[in-house]
Structures are given as structure tokens and as C-alpha cells.
Design an enzyme around this catalytic site. Structure first.
Site, short mmCIF file in Angstrom:
data_model
loop_
_atom_site.label_atom_id
_atom_site.label_comp_id
_atom_site.label_asym_id
_atom_site.label_seq_id
_atom_site.Cartn_x
_atom_site.Cartn_y
_atom_site.Cartn_z
N HIS A 164 0.85 -1.20 0.00
CA HIS A 164 0.00 0.00 0.00
C HIS A 164 0.88 1.24 0.00
O HIS A 164 1.07 1.86 -1.02
CB HIS A 164 -0.95 -0.03 1.22
CG HIS A 164 -1.86 1.14 1.30
ND1 HIS A 164 -2.15 1.78 2.48
CD2 HIS A 164 -2.55 1.80 0.34
CE1 HIS A 164 -2.97 2.79 2.24
NE2 HIS A 164 -3.25 2.81 0.95
N CYS A 213 -0.43 0.37 9.59
CA CYS A 213 -0.62 1.72 9.04
C CYS A 213 -2.05 1.91 8.55
O CYS A 213 -2.74 2.83 8.95
CB CYS A 213 0.35 1.99 7.89
SG CYS A 213 2.03 2.30 8.45
N HIS A 214 -2.50 1.01 7.66
CA HIS A 214 -3.83 1.19 7.10
C HIS A 214 -4.64 -0.10 7.06
O HIS A 214 -5.61 -0.22 6.32
CB HIS A 214 -3.73 1.81 5.70
CG HIS A 214 -2.89 3.03 5.66
ND1 HIS A 214 -1.57 3.00 5.31
CD2 HIS A 214 -3.16 4.32 6.00
CE1 HIS A 214 -1.05 4.21 5.42
NE2 HIS A 214 -2.00 5.02 5.83
N GLY A 215 -4.19 -1.10 7.82
CA GLY A 215 -5.01 -2.29 8.01
C GLY A 215 -4.99 -3.31 6.90
O GLY A 215 -5.93 -4.10 6.78
N PRO A 265 -6.41 -2.00 2.00
CA PRO A 265 -6.16 -1.15 0.83
C PRO A 265 -4.97 -1.56 -0.05
O PRO A 265 -4.84 -1.03 -1.15
CB PRO A 265 -5.89 0.22 1.47
CG PRO A 265 -5.37 -0.09 2.82
CD PRO A 265 -6.04 -1.35 3.26
#
Lengths: 421, 268, 184
Positions: free
Chosen positions: C129, C148-150, C163
Site C-alpha cells: 500500500h 498503518c492502514h489495516g 487497501p
């Protein structure tokens, strides 16, 4: 700046922009149509040369800073890393180190030219003083920069020059040592010193660029002096800066760059000192400490004076006295072309500077052997120092009073367009 | 113009007089390096590959016992303008060196006998130094520190000729009244003439695989060539690019001259 | 001073243009060293290949090496983890391509295409990502979770949720010996 602007924007956007920020008008008036005396010779091209060199130094310097590490442990290694590992690092570093030398070559020609043609005289006093300021800043920048590779000469040069300030102990106990240790950030040249020198070395060139801006501004108010040293009387005496002087300057800049390129590619270490390829060692001083060539005349003056404080005062005085030339020269005539006596003393002054530079490069105890009589170079340097100051005072004011100048031509146009003598 | 010429001449005379300058130093000054030539001399000079490889052999078999070469990496050996080893050769050379290893899983850098843990070198490694640090080097050399050889050629006035002269300048008659100090050797090319390095090279000390006769002179010339390269590994690139840049600058300057003349023609 | 431009091209115009062109070429060529100096240096490139000793790694464990300035995960998978990875149908994978530098670009993202030996998974520990380092043995799929963003990866390092658009990259590597890897 001077005269009426003739700039007419060609597009409607140009007119819109010009009424809000007359940037193009400024460039047009100062760099294209600016009326310039038609008789400027080769020696007048060095202003352009210096601008180019300043640009080269700033650009190569910024790039080198991307690889340089300002610490006692890292500095020397990072410079060697630039030389062997970074892509074209050797080129960038040789451009920068030799660029400094070529910068000084150009500035000295530029200064001697100003001296010869009386470019410091009214109404150009401020222009001249700004020039002296640039020269001072250049010397400071060059000195700081020479410290950065952290070789033996870097270290010991920095040590010797910062120790100048300890001379002030003779004025007030502890004053000089206090200044020196403030400069060092310690008890001697050290990591802290290197770091601040790096910061200042990065800063000063931009200040120089700023003062250069003022210098050029101050030039554009009265306009250029010229080899005849007489004022411009009308349009027949001038040519527009572009294309006449842009092309002339471009040609001479290219000629100068050939010299520079030759140095960078074929003799990159000619003006350097082998000792600076030895990492700095605070407990061993090289046998001969020599500054870079452009500082040698002043170094010779310093060494020729046996008293520490006086020596340092003479050193700084030698540079500061330049700022007073506009008022020391009492002559009504600017150019040495029409000053038969001044011309002789001027060339003696040039030789004197070369001799002083030569003395500065020799070891302290060197001597000339002239037919069995040994003359210590320190005495040669003393006479040289005496003449250096004597040239500015009392010679300069005196000559203006006793000298009979040759008759001046009526105008630049009549002198240039008529066949030369 | 005439004045400038006169000035130049007077300055030249001045410089001529300068050749008689005699500095009074306390110890006996060195004599100038021997006059010799290298293939790298001159604007079109390039390193002699054979000499570089032989010089490397001399470094590896002789000099490296005392002198480090810290700034040279094994991957430099196969780079352009260098000794011209192939990548497999450079890898093999690297692997033949023992490089100090990073701490192992237990955090040790020494083995059970107190020896430094090592691993085989790779192209990314630098030549390992013969001594762990400067103090160890001094302790093994009667207090003298053998200098790192990487940029020695550039760090000595006289350059490669100086290295060659020092290397081959031993066994000369000691002048009457000159005192060779304890643990020192007489070498007239060395400042002060008392050098701590014993004569490093003898005839046939190395065996050259290309059949070159390994005289002291030859070996010293080869090591001087090799050290010129370690000091300035980009010299060939520099001179080559320099020629191109110079040619371009001459062209540009010529065209600028014509343009300038053409434009100024109208002004008169 | 007849320097007004006329419609006819003159020798002067030609000289102007030619000189300007040569000058411009010079400036452009000069720019190259200033650009190239920012590229990786010879020593950086020489260090682009590393060797890694994996003899002490136990099943279910992961070791991290540093390779080209990034973490490199070497995970010794348990039979259960291998089985889980192999049971996933390709249609469930957001990124159907193996992303294995040792295979063609279009190789499907089967577990077999993600490693040389089933037991050893070698991936670059950079979330696809925005470049964070995922944490091992977290998330719903037993692989990695990027905090960070799963983004979530399975036991073959394939993106499963979140993501990140791609599977964790498998670098060029080889077994020099059963316990020694050469990466890069």
C-alpha cells in the site's frame, strides 16, 4: 533604473502582468537595452565571468552538500567517498575546489581593472565599497570551505586563522581567547567548529549573491565606467547591452571557462596541497603551513611583522584600506591611460602583490642568494608590505596633486570611432 | 600589452631567482624524487593494466603486511579504468580475504580463543587492514605508523614518482657525518632521510604470472602505478571526459567569437 | 547600427541560432552529472546482493534481514500454515499474480508459485500500500497485518483484505546450501 523605460509588453497578459509586477520590464531595461559605453574592453568581461563562477560554485556546492558529512569522523571519508564512489562526484568536487581558485583569479582581475581605470571614483564609491564587501565575504567563504575536507591543511589552516583573534588578548586580557573559543565552540578547532563552519559556508554564498545584486544595482545607477574614464555624453557614446555586450561577455566567459575546464580535467590538484589528502591530525602539524594561493599576499604581510597584534592589524588593514580608496585618490582623472605617473606605480603595485604572494608561499626562513649576499624573504615581504600600504597612502593622494594628466578626449565616440593612435 | 609582457618577464626572472632559495632545516632535506615516467602521465594518459595487476600483486604479497588500503573496495577491482579484473576474478579476490564479521547471535565478535571472527569478503567489502587499529600498528612497527596507502600518491609531493623513489631508494651510501638512527633506515628520498620502513622489496620477491622480470625497479614501478590508481580511480574517466568537454568548449568559443565579431561589425 | 530584424534570414541570424543551439546542448549535457550524482553509487549497488544464514530459524518463526534498505522476511512455515495457504482458491485473491521475481510476470498467485521450498517463504517486508512494515502473525489470515492502514496478508504473503493492491513481493533469491540464502 536610469533613463526612461522603453519596454512595451507584446501581449495582453504581458501588459496585465507588467502593471502588477514589472519583472519583465526590469529585465528588459537592465539586461537588454541598458546603454553601455561602446568602448568596454576585455577587462570589463570579468563581471560576467564572476557571475558565472558564483553560479557554478553555488550549484556544485549544493550538490556536494548532498554527500558531505560535517563531522570530525565523517568529513574526510565523505569527501573521499565523493571522489571515488558518487556518480561524477570527482567532477563536482574538482569543479568546486578549482572553481574557488578561478573565482579568485577573476575577482583579482576585476579589482585591478577597477583600480587601473579609476572605477572607484565618484559617483561609483558605493559600487566599489560593495565590491570590497563581496571580496571580504568571498575570502571568508573560501576559508570556511577549505576547512571542510578536514585534511591536515584544513585543520591547521583553520587553527592558524582562528588564532588571529587571540592577538586581542594584548588589548584586553582574555578578550582574544574568549573570541577564539567562541568561534571554536571548544578549546581548539574541533567537531563543533567544523559543524558551524559548514553551516556558515553554506550560508555565505547566498549573502554574496545578495550583495552582488546590490553591486549590480549600484552599477546601473551611474552606468559603467570605461577605459577612458570619461562620462557618457550622449547616445552616440553607448550601445545597448544586448546583443553587443551579452555576446562579447559570452565569448570571454567561454574563453575563461576553457582555462577552468583545463584545470578541472587535467590538473585538478595543481593548486591544492598534498597535505590536505592526509586526514586532520590535531597532534601533528605539517612542516609548512601554506594557505590557498589567493590568500598568500596577506599571509606574507602577517608573517613579516614580528609583533602578533600588529601583524593581525596589518592583515585586516590591508583589506580594509581598499574601502577608503575613493577618498584617498585625489586625482580629477579616472583612467590610468591619462595618468603617466599613476600608471607606473599601479604596475609596481601589481608586481608587489605577486612578490608578496610568492613570499607567502615560501617557508619562513627562506632567503634569496644574490651574489653571495643572502636576503631573507621576510625582508622582501616587509618592503612589499610597506609599498602595499604606501601605494594607497601617501602615494595615491600625493600623485593626484603633483601629476599632470594627459589631455582627455572630448567624448567616447570621438575617441573610439576615430582611428586609434 | 607591452607592460603586461614586461611584467610577465620580470616575474619569470623572479621565479628563476627563487630556484636558488635555500631553506635551512634542521634534519637533512630529501633529494627530489627520481625522474621516471608513467603510462598515466599526460592529457591522454591511461593506466597500464598489466602494471596495475602486477602492482596489485605486490601490494597483496608485500605491502599489505603493514599498510592498509582502507578506501578501496573489492568491487573497484572490476570497474572501468581500474586493473581490469573480471567480475568473477574480483569476487575470487574478495573471497580470499577474511573480513571482520559482525557480532554473531550471541553478540560475540571473538571466538573461544580470542581471535576476531571473520567471514569471506564480498564485492561490497573493503580491503581489510593488517592491524586492528593505529595503536596495534605502532606496537608492531617500533612505534612508527605505516600510512594507509589508498590516497598516498596524492598525499605526497612528487606523487607516484615519490612512491617509486622511496620504494627503490634504499641501500645507498650514507654520507659522511650523517647518523642513521636506531630502528631506522637510510633513504635519501625521505624527508629527514631516516625512514622507519625497512627496505620492503628485493629482486624476485614476487613471481609475476605474465613473465615480467621482477626486479626491484620493476616491482616499485608497478606498485607506484597501482597506488596511482587507488588514489585517483577516476583518472581515465576524467581525462576522457576532459577531452570531450575541451573539444566542445573550443567549438562553442569559436562560434561565440564569430557571433560576437559579426554583431560588433555593425557597431563601427 | 542597422540591427533591426528584417524578414530575410541573414548570416547573422544563422550564427545566432547555431551558437544558441550549441550553447543549449552544452547546458543540457552539463546537467547530467548534477542529476546522476543522486543515483545509487557503485558501493550501494555492490551491496545489493546479500547472503543470509537461516540455520537457526525454527518452524513457525520469522527472521528479518535488511536487504536494499528494506526488511526482508524469511518465514519457516508450519505444515498447518502451508496447508491453509494452499487451500485458498485463486478466485478469492484480490491480486491474482504471484509477484515472484523468480517467475514470469503473469504467473498465477498459487502458494506453489510463492516459494521454492514449501517450508520457506521469503518476501520483502514492505506493505504494497504505502511502504510500512507489516507485523507477523497478526490479522485474520495468520500472515501479516500492516498497522498503518489495516492491510492483511495470508501465510503465503498474499493480500487478502485492506487497501494494499498487491501481494508482498518475492525477491530474486536462491538456496546456496539448505541453510544459506543468496538474495538479490
Amino acid at each position: 533604473m536610469s533613463g526612461q523605460s522603453t519596454y512595451v509588453p507584446k501581449t495582453s497578459f504581458g501588459r496585465w502582468f507588467d502593471s502588477r509586477l514589472p519583472l519583465m520590464r526590469f529585465a528588459h531595461d537592465t539586461m537588454l537595452t541598458f546603454p553601455t559605453p561602446r568602448n568596454l574592453n576585455f577587462w570589463y568581461a570579468f563581471g560576467a565571468v564572476l557571475t558565472v563562477m558564483l553560479g557554478i560554485q553555488i550549484v556544485t556546492g549544493i550538490v556536494l552538500a548532498m554527500h558531505y558529512i560535517p563531522s570530525g569522523d565523517g568529513a574526510f571519508d565523505s569527501v573521499e567517498n565523493i571522489m571515488r564512489d558518487v556518480n561524477y562526484g570527482w567532477l563536482l568536487r574538482y569543479m568546486h575546489s578549482n572553481g574557488a581558485s578561478m573565482f579568485f583569479v577573476a575577482v583579482y582581475v576585476h579589482m585591478f581593472r577597477g583600480l587601473y581605470y579609476g572605477s572607484y571614483k565618484a559617483p561609483r564609491e558605493v559600487l566599489w565599497i560593495l565590491g570590497v564587501l563581496i571580496y571580504l565575504l568571498m575570502m571568508a567563504t573560501a576559508f570556511l570551505g577549505y576547512t571542510l575536507p578536514w585534511g591536515q591543511m584544513s585543520f591547521w589552516g583553520a587553527t592558524v586563522i582562528t588564532n588571529f583573534f587571540t592577538a586581542f588578548d594584548q588589548i584586553h586580557k582574555g578578550l582574544g581567547t574568549g573570541i577564539a573559543s567562541w568561534l571554536w565552540g571548544g578549546f581548539g578547532v574541533s567537531d563543533a567548529t567544523l559543524n558551524r563552519f559548514y553551516s556558515l559556508h553554506y550560508l555565505l554564498p547566498f549573502i554574496i549573491a545578495g550583495v552582488v545584486g546590490l553591486h549590480v544595482w549600484a552599477l546601473h545607477v551611474p552606468g559603467n565606467n570605461n577605459p577612458l574614464g570619461i562620462d557618457v555624453k550622449g547616445p552616440q557614446d553607448t550601445l545597448p547591452f544586448h546583443p553587443y555586450y551579452t555576446m562579447k561577455d559570452a565569448f570571454y566567459v567561454a574563453l575563461f571557462l576553457i582555462l577552468y575546464v583545463g584545470l578541472v580535467f587535467y590538473a585538478p590538484n595543481l593548486l591544492g596541497n598534498p597535505d590536505n589528502y592526509i586526514p586532520a591530525n590535531p597532534i601533528v602539524t605539517p612542516t609548512d603551513i601554506v594557505p590557498e594561493w589567493y590568500l598568500l599576499p596577506f599571509y606574507a604581510m602577517l608573517r613579516s611583522i614580528p609583533q602578533k597584534l600588529v601583524g593581525v592589524i596589518v592583515l585586516f588593514g590591508a583589506i580594509l584600506i581598499l574601502a577608503f580608496i575613493p577618498w584617498l585618490d585625489t586625482s580629477k582623472v579616472r583612467s590610468c591611460r591619462f595618468r603617466p605617473m599613476m600608471k607606473v606605480f599601479f604596475w609596481l603595485f601589481v608586481v608587489d602583490c605577486l612578490v608578496l604572494g610568492y613570499c607567502g608561499a615560501q617557508s619562513v626562513d627562506a632567503a634569496w642568494n644574490l651574489g653571495g649576499i643572502s636576503i631573507g624573504l621576510v625582508w622582501v615581504a616587509r618592503i612589499g608590505t610597506l609599498y602595499y600600504f604606501g601605494f594607497f597612502f601617501p602615494l595615491m593622494p600625493l600623485l593626484g596633486l603633483i601629476e599632470t594628466p594627459k589631455p582627455l578626449p572630448a567624448s567616447i565616440a570621438t575617441a573610439v570611432l576615430a582611428p586609434a593612435e | 600589452m607591452r607592460i603586461a609582457l614586461g611584467l610577465g618577464i620580470s616575474f619569470a626572472i623572479l621565479l628563476g631567482a627563487a630556484s636558488t632559495v635555500s631553506a635551512q632545516t634542521i634534519s637533512r632535506p630529501a633529494i627530489p624524487p627520481k625522474v621516471t615516467s608513467f603510462s598515466s602521465d599526460g592529457p591522454f594518459g591511461h593506466y597500464d593494466r598489466g602494471s596495475l595487476q602486477r602492482g596489485f600483486q605486490v601490494y597483496k604479497e608485500v605491502c599489505s603486511a603493514c599498510h592498509s588500503l582502507n578506501r578501496v573496495a573489492f568491487h573497484n577491482l572490476d570497474e572501468d579504468g581500474g586493473p581490469g579484473f573480471t567480475e568473477p576474478q574480483a569476487k575470487a579476490i574478495a573471497a580470499s580475504y577474511k573480513i571482520p564479521a559482525p557480532p554473531n547471535d550471541k553478540g560475540d565478535t571473538l571466538d573461544a580463543n580470542g581471535n576476531r571472527l571473520t567471514q569471506a569478503g564480498t564485492l561490497a567489502d573493503h580491503f581489510p587492514p593488517p592491524f586492528a587499529n593505529d595503536n596495534a600498528a605502532r606496537a608492531s612497527n617500533n612505534g612508527a605508523l605505516p600510512p594507509d596507502m589508498s590516497i598516498l600518491v596524492k598525499a605526497r609531493a612528487g606523487g607516484a614518482a615519490y612512491i617509486y623513489s622511496i620504494c627503490s631508494g634504499f641501500h645507498q651510501p650514507v654520507p659522511a657525518g650523517f647518523k642513521v638512527l636506531a630502528n631506522k633506515y637510510y633513504n635519501p628520498y625521505f624527508e629527514g632521510r631516516n625512514i622507519s620502513m625497512p627496505p620492503p622489496i628485493t629482486d624476485n620477491q614476487v613471481t609475476y604470472s605474465d613473465g615480467t622480470k621482477a626486479t626491484v625497479d620493476q616491482e616499485c614501478h608497478d606498485i607506484a602505478t597501482f597506488l596511482s590508481w587507488t588514489a585517483e580511480p577516476k583518472m581515465e574517466e576524467r581525462k576522457h571526459l576532459g577531452f570531450e568537454v575541451m573539444a566542445f568548449m573550443l567549438l562553442l568559443t569559436g562560434m561565440l567569437f564569430l557571433t560576437y565579431r559579426k554583431i560588433w561589425h555593425d557597431a563601427h | 547600427m542597422a540591427n533591426e530584424t528584417s524578414a530575410e534570414p541573414t548570416r547573422r541570424d544563422f550564427l545566432y541560432i547555431a551558437t544558441g543551439a550549441v550553447g543549449a546542448v552544452g547546458v543540457a549535457l552539463t546537467a547530467w552529472p548534477f542529476i546522476d550524482q543522486m543515483n545509487p553509487t557503485g558501493s550501494v549497488l555492490a551491496a545489493a546482493t546479500i547472503e543470509a544464514d537461516i540455520s537457526t530459524v525454527q518452524p513457525g518463526q520469522q527472521v528479518i534481514f535488511t536487504w536494499r534498505s528494506h526488511p526482508l522476511f524469511v518465514r519457516r512455515r508450519t505444515p498447518k500454515e502451508i496447508a491453509e495457504a494452499r487451500a485458498v482458491p485463486l478466485s478469492e485473491l484480490p491480486d491474482p499474480v504471484a509477484r515472484n521475481a523468480n517467475l514470469p510476470d503473469d504467473a498465477p498467485a498459487t502458494d506453489e508459485n510463492r516459494e521454492f521450498k514449501p517450508e520457506w517463504l521469503v518476501v520483502v517486508g514492505v506493505c504494497t500500500h504505502l511502504g510500512c512494515t507489516p507485523t507477523v502473525l497478526e490479522g485474520d489470515y495468520g500472515g501479516w497485518l500492516c498497522h498503518c492502514h489495516g492491510s492483511q496478508y495470508d501465510t503465503a504473503g498474499r493480500i487478502r483484505k485492506g487497501p494494499a493492491p498487491q501481494n508482498l513481493a518475492v525477491p530474486t533469491y536462491a538456496f546456496l546450501t539448505p541453510t544459506r540464502l543468496k538474495i538479490g
